[in-house]
Design a protein around this motif. Structure first.
Motif, PDB file in Angstrom:
ATOM      1  N   GLY A 139       0.883  -1.275  -0.014  1.00 33.02           N
ATOM      2  CA  GLY A 139       0.122  -0.119  -0.015  1.00 33.02           C
ATOM      3  C   GLY A 139       0.670   1.010  -0.168  1.00 33.02           C
ATOM      4  N   ASN A 140       2.000   1.382   0.672  1.00 33.77           N
ATOM      5  CA  ASN A 140       3.051   2.395   0.687  1.00 33.77           C
ATOM      6  C   ASN A 140       3.378   2.726  -0.949  1.00 33.77           C
ATOM      7  N   ALA A 141       3.725   1.404  -1.545  1.00 34.73           N
ATOM      8  CA  ALA A 141       4.119   1.755  -2.931  1.00 34.73           C
ATOM      9  C   ALA A 141       3.041   1.919  -3.824  1.00 34.73           C
ATOM     10  N   ILE A 157      13.219   5.085  -9.930  1.00 34.61           N
ATOM     11  CA  ILE A 157      12.816   4.536  -8.582  1.00 34.61           C
ATOM     12  C   ILE A 157      14.104   4.576  -7.843  1.00 34.61           C
ATOM     13  N   THR A 158      14.445   5.132  -6.595  1.00 31.67           N
ATOM     14  CA  THR A 158      15.593   5.173  -6.091  1.00 31.67           C
ATOM     15  C   THR A 158      15.529   4.326  -4.866  1.00 31.67           C
ATOM     16  N   GLY A 159      16.057   3.217  -4.560  1.00 29.87           N
ATOM     17  CA  GLY A 159      15.967   2.153  -3.542  1.00 29.87           C
ATOM     18  C   GLY A 159      14.764   1.145  -4.025  1.00 29.87           C
ATOM     19  N   CYS A 160      15.450  -0.075  -3.881  1.00 30.71           N
ATOM     20  CA  CYS A 160      14.695  -1.151  -4.269  1.00 30.71           C
ATOM     21  C   CYS A 160      14.715  -2.225  -3.192  1.00 30.71           C
ATOM     22  N   GLY A 161      14.520  -1.492  -1.767  1.00 28.93           N
ATOM     23  CA  GLY A 161      13.992  -2.356  -0.869  1.00 28.93           C
ATOM     24  C   GLY A 161      12.540  -2.875  -1.120  1.00 28.93           C
ATOM     25  N   PRO A 162      12.010  -3.849  -0.406  1.00 29.20           N
ATOM     26  CA  PRO A 162      10.631  -4.244  -0.631  1.00 29.20           C
ATOM     27  C   PRO A 162       9.557  -3.255  -1.351  1.00 29.20           C
ATOM     28  N   ILE A 163       9.511  -2.120  -0.766  1.00 25.76           N
ATOM     29  CA  ILE A 163       8.585  -1.022  -1.043  1.00 25.76           C
ATOM     30  C   ILE A 163       8.975  -0.622  -2.406  1.00 25.76           C
ATOM     31  N   GLY A 164      10.244  -0.303  -2.887  1.00 29.61           N
ATOM     32  CA  GLY A 164      10.666   0.144  -3.994  1.00 29.61           C
ATOM     33  C   GLY A 164      10.560  -1.139  -4.974  1.00 29.61           C
ATOM     34  N   LEU A 165      10.691  -2.290  -4.735  1.00 27.67           N
ATOM     35  CA  LEU A 165      10.503  -3.296  -5.638  1.00 27.67           C
ATOM     36  C   LEU A 165       9.022  -3.506  -6.117  1.00 27.67           C
ATOM     37  N   ALA A 181      15.509   1.557 -12.220  1.00 25.52           N
ATOM     38  CA  ALA A 181      15.607   1.348 -10.849  1.00 25.52           C
ATOM     39  C   ALA A 181      16.936   1.268 -10.287  1.00 25.52           C
ATOM     40  N   SER A 182      17.119   2.264  -9.357  1.00 24.08           N
ATOM     41  CA  SER A 182      18.695   2.356  -8.849  1.00 24.08           C
ATOM     42  C   SER A 182      18.839   1.618  -7.331  1.00 24.08           C
ATOM     43  N   ASP A 183      20.010   0.974  -7.128  1.00 23.99           N
ATOM     44  CA  ASP A 183      20.067   0.514  -5.492  1.00 23.99           C
ATOM     45  C   ASP A 183      21.576  -0.008  -5.608  1.00 23.99           C
ATOM     46  N   VAL A 184      22.227  -0.009  -4.278  1.00 23.02           N
ATOM     47  CA  VAL A 184      23.783  -0.138  -4.265  1.00 23.02           C
ATOM     48  C   VAL A 184      23.898  -1.799  -4.107  1.00 23.02           C
ATOM     49  N   ASN A 185      22.625  -2.537  -3.954  1.00 20.26           N
ATOM     50  CA  ASN A 185      22.487  -4.043  -3.597  1.00 20.26           C
ATOM     51  C   ASN A 185      22.233  -4.740  -4.780  1.00 20.26           C
ATOM     52  N   GLU A 224      11.279   8.296  -4.607  1.00 27.30           N
ATOM     53  CA  GLU A 224      12.462   7.983  -3.717  1.00 27.30           C
ATOM     54  C   GLU A 224      12.224   7.127  -2.720  1.00 27.30           C
ATOM     55  N   MET A 225      12.674   5.926  -2.601  1.00 24.67           N
ATOM     56  CA  MET A 225      12.312   4.820  -1.754  1.00 24.67           C
ATOM     57  C   MET A 225      13.175   4.348  -0.989  1.00 24.67           C
ATOM     58  N   SER A 226      14.536   5.225  -0.724  1.00 26.35           N
ATOM     59  CA  SER A 226      15.707   4.526   0.044  1.00 26.35           C
ATOM     60  C   SER A 226      15.917   5.314   1.154  1.00 26.35           C
ATOM     61  N   GLY A 227      15.526   6.771   1.319  1.00 26.55           N
ATOM     62  CA  GLY A 227      15.535   7.694   2.477  1.00 26.55           C
ATOM     63  C   GLY A 227      17.220   8.150   2.856  1.00 26.55           C
ATOM     64  N   PRO A 229      20.270  10.360   2.051  1.00 28.88           N
ATOM     65  CA  PRO A 229      20.335  11.667   1.433  1.00 28.88           C
ATOM     66  C   PRO A 229      21.217  11.691   0.030  1.00 28.88           C
ATOM     67  N   ALA A 230      22.045  10.736  -0.368  1.00 25.97           N
ATOM     68  CA  ALA A 230      22.632  11.001  -1.679  1.00 25.97           C
ATOM     69  C   ALA A 230      21.628  10.609  -2.622  1.00 25.97           C
ATOM     70  N   ALA A 231      20.726   9.578  -2.314  1.00 27.03           N
ATOM     71  CA  ALA A 231      19.834   9.320  -3.372  1.00 27.03           C
ATOM     72  C   ALA A 231      18.632  10.530  -3.479  1.00 27.03           C
ATOM     73  N   LEU A 248       9.073   8.974  -0.249  1.00 23.36           N
ATOM     74  CA  LEU A 248       8.773   7.695   0.859  1.00 23.36           C
ATOM     75  C   LEU A 248       9.799   7.625   1.867  1.00 23.36           C
ATOM     76  N   GLY A 249      10.996   7.451   1.328  1.00 23.05           N
ATOM     77  CA  GLY A 249      12.109   7.186   2.144  1.00 23.05           C
ATOM     78  C   GLY A 249      12.494   8.259   3.232  1.00 23.05           C
ATOM     79  N   ILE A 250      12.746   7.640   4.312  1.00 23.60           N
ATOM     80  CA  ILE A 250      12.914   8.747   5.570  1.00 23.60           C
ATOM     81  C   ILE A 250      14.241   8.781   5.827  1.00 23.60           C
ATOM     82  N   PRO A 251      14.978  10.071   5.746  1.00 21.40           N
ATOM     83  CA  PRO A 251      16.007  10.179   6.243  1.00 21.40           C
ATOM     84  C   PRO A 251      16.312  10.172   7.606  1.00 21.40           C
TER      85      PRO A 251
HETATM   86  P1  NAD Z   1      14.706  -0.486   2.700  1.00 19.99           P
HETATM   87  O1  NAD Z   1      14.932   0.502   3.660  1.00 19.99           O
HETATM   88  O2  NAD Z   1      15.566  -1.698   2.850  1.00 19.99           O
HETATM   89  O3  NAD Z   1      15.116   0.053   1.378  1.00 19.99           O
HETATM   90  C1  NAD Z   1      15.985   1.244   1.019  1.00 19.99           C
HETATM   91  C2  NAD Z   1      16.872   0.603  -0.151  1.00 19.99           C
HETATM   92  O4  NAD Z   1      17.792   1.765  -0.568  1.00 19.99           O
HETATM   93  C3  NAD Z   1      17.919  -0.451   0.237  1.00 19.99           C
HETATM   94  O5  NAD Z   1      17.643  -1.701  -0.894  1.00 19.99           O
HETATM   95  C4  NAD Z   1      19.143   0.063  -0.079  1.00 19.99           C
HETATM   96  O6  NAD Z   1      20.173  -0.850  -0.496  1.00 19.99           O
HETATM   97  C5  NAD Z   1      18.812   1.260  -1.031  1.00 19.99           C
HETATM   98  N1  NAD Z   1      19.881   2.267  -1.147  1.00 19.99           N
HETATM   99  C6  NAD Z   1      20.890   2.569  -0.180  1.00 19.99           C
HETATM  100  N2  NAD Z   1      21.692   3.583  -0.785  1.00 19.99           N
HETATM  101  C7  NAD Z   1      20.946   3.880  -1.909  1.00 19.99           C
HETATM  102  C8  NAD Z   1      21.405   4.992  -2.942  1.00 19.99           C
HETATM  103  N3  NAD Z   1      22.321   5.687  -2.648  1.00 19.99           N
HETATM  104  N4  NAD Z   1      20.633   4.851  -4.039  1.00 19.99           N
HETATM  105  C9  NAD Z   1      19.546   4.177  -4.135  1.00 19.99           C
HETATM  106  N5  NAD Z   1      19.262   3.265  -3.451  1.00 19.99           N
HETATM  107  C10 NAD Z   1      19.812   3.128  -2.012  1.00 19.99           C
HETATM  108  O7  NAD Z   1      13.386  -0.871   2.692  1.00 19.99           O
HETATM  109  P2  NAD Z   1      11.904  -0.452   2.693  1.00 19.99           P
HETATM  110  O8  NAD Z   1      11.043  -1.183   3.378  1.00 19.99           O
HETATM  111  O9  NAD Z   1      11.203  -0.628   1.146  1.00 19.99           O
HETATM  112  O10 NAD Z   1      11.645   1.198   2.882  1.00 19.99           O
HETATM  113  C11 NAD Z   1      12.024   2.288   2.219  1.00 19.99           C
HETATM  114  C12 NAD Z   1      12.267   3.406   2.746  1.00 19.99           C
HETATM  115  O11 NAD Z   1      10.753   3.752   3.144  1.00 19.99           O
HETATM  116  C13 NAD Z   1      12.766   3.532   4.283  1.00 19.99           C
HETATM  117  O12 NAD Z   1      13.363   4.680   4.300  1.00 19.99           O
HETATM  118  C14 NAD Z   1      11.478   3.365   5.185  1.00 19.99           C
HETATM  119  O13 NAD Z   1      11.908   3.834   6.267  1.00 19.99           O
HETATM  120  C15 NAD Z   1      10.621   4.328   4.677  1.00 19.99           C
HETATM  121  N6  NAD Z   1       9.017   4.017   4.757  1.00 19.99           N
HETATM  122  C16 NAD Z   1       8.402   5.108   4.821  1.00 19.99           C
HETATM  123  C17 NAD Z   1       7.250   4.977   5.176  1.00 19.99           C
HETATM  124  C18 NAD Z   1       6.377   6.180   4.768  1.00 19.99           C
HETATM  125  O14 NAD Z   1       4.953   5.969   5.117  1.00 19.99           O
HETATM  126  N7  NAD Z   1       6.820   7.325   4.408  1.00 19.99           N
HETATM  127  C19 NAD Z   1       6.529   3.696   5.161  1.00 19.99           C
HETATM  128  C20 NAD Z   1       7.520   2.602   5.135  1.00 19.99           C
HETATM  129  C21 NAD Z   1       8.736   2.713   4.908  1.00 19.99           C
END
Ligand code: NAD
Ligand code: ZN
Length: 329
Positions: A139-141, A157-165, A181-185, A224-227, A229-231, A248-251
């Motif tokens: 739902g966040n995504a 899409i910067t950050g491919c954690g679960p939500i970015g994916l 899609a960008s990620d370091v992993n 923005e799904m990484s939180g 700062p560089a992203a 979305l990502g929270i610094p």
């Molecule tokens: P996550 O935090 O694991 O995903 C972050 C991804 O960003 C990782 O895969 C990491 O390798 C990648 N990353 C690191 N440096 C990067 C860079 N320079 N460029 C691109 N990618 C980079 O997992 P998530 O659960 O998908 O959460 C994503 C973000 O969303 C987190 O910051 C989380 O706190 C935030 N979040 C926000 C809300 C909201 O309501 N705003 C809700 C849930 C999560």
């Protein structure tokens, strides 16, 4: 965190009791597990952790009319007051009186959870408990992607954690022209390819990928799904003039942004994402899932019993995992 016996929750008149079947593990749970400064300031133990789940309704309070015993459900984990200015203007997702399950009150890493009936969301028979159990981060995504104009858009899409994916798959299903899609992993970039990303890049190559894909213009939308700062800086620099950045990502800490050149004179729009819109996001998500346009299954990489909580936290912390799910019953 420890696994222990606690009394079965009692429900209020407007609540239901749910037998939990599957529960997603989120970064928030890792913050609580590691007991970092955020967790210390917010969470008042003892508390049952966990806020993403699906299960079966086993009991309903006398004031509940629209949820029945036997319903297969998930739930919105943000419990809002329902009558403040935000709630009354259709913006409950930013209700200042929000209480979050597993953070401010007992959550779902347990056999049972009590939920207000208004937060309960019935699952279509075609949706598994496992997919039901990850509706919160999906739902966040959905919220992040579908509050931008995705059809025909070039999206970064910067950050491919679960939500970015999840967002990669949602943007493709919603008709994005191209998803970068960008990620370091590497593990996560591979998952992004499986979810349909057209280009998967390390952050240092994102600039080139975006310029090549957009004739040097920049992308229409960044999610923005990484939180990191560089992203976030990269998001502001690679969005085109007049484009939109969905944040979305929270610094972890305050950061500097050059508002004059990166925001104002570029004429961009920045949208801060909180949770899921209630309940437009839920309706959109259910329809995308039921139609088969979007399948989150590849994102789920690990399944554990509750007894394996340490291992579940470990695979998330080392970045081996996509989405991790507890199988409870
Ligand atoms: P996550 O935090 O694991 O995903 C972050 C991804 O960003 C990782 O895969 C990491 O390798 C990648 N990353 C690191 N440096 C990067 C860079 N320079 N460029 C691109 N990618 C980079 O997992 P998530 O659960 O998908 O959460 C994503 C973000 O969303 C987190 O910051 C989380 O706190 C935030 N979040 C926000 C809300 C909201 O309501 N705003 C809700 C849930 C999560
Ligand atoms: Zn409210």
């Amino acid at each position: 965190m420890e696994l222990t016996e606690v009394p079965r929750p009692t429900i209020r008149e407007d609540e239901v009791l749910i037998r939990v079947r599957r529960a997603g593990v989120c970064g928030t749970d890792v913050h609580i597990y590691t007991w970092d400064d955020w967790a210390k300031g917010r969470v008042k133990p003892p508390i049952i952790v966990g806020h993403e789940f699906a299960g079966d309704v086993v009991e309903v309070g006398p004031l509940v009319s629209d949820v029945r015993v036997g319903d297969r459900v998930t739930a919105e984990g943000h419990i809002v007051d329902g009558h403040c200015l935000l709630c009354r203007t259709g913006n409950s997702h930013v209700c200042p009186y929000t209480k979050i399950i597993g953070v401010d009150r007992d959550g779902c890493f347990a056999d049972f959870i009590a939920m207000p009936a208004t937060n309960v969301w019935r699952l279509d028979p075609s949706i598994s408990y496992e997919v039901g159990g990850i509706h919160d981060p999906m739902g966040n995504a959905f919220h992040t992607a579908l509050t931008a104009e995705i059809p025909g858009a070039n999206v970064l899409i910067t950050g491919c954690g679960p939500i970015g994916l999840f967002a990669v798959g949602i943007c493709k299903a919603a008709g994005a022209a191209r998803v970068i899609a960008s990620d370091v992993n590497e593990t996560r970039l591979a998952l992004a390819r499986r979810m349909g990303a057209d280009d998967t890049v390390h952050p240092e190559d994102a600039d080139r990928a975006v310029r090549e894909a957009t004739d040097g213009l920049g992308v229409d939308v960044v999610l923005e799904m990484s939180g990191i700062p560089a992203a976030i800086r990269q998001a502001l620099s690679l969005v085109r003039v007049g484009g939109r950045v969905q944040m979305l990502g929270i610094p972890a800490r305050p950061m500097e942004v050059d508002f004059a050149t990166q925001v104002i004179f570029k004429g961009i729009t920045i949208y801060g994402v909180v949770g899921r819109r209630m309940y437009d996001t839920w309706i959109q998500m259910s329809r995308f899932l039921k139609s088969g346009q979007f399948d989150p299954a590849p994102v789920i990489t690990h399944r554990f019993p509750l007894e394996a909580v340490d291992e579940a936290m470990r695979v998330i912390q080392v970045g081996e995992a996509g989405k991790v799910v507890f199988e409870i019953a």
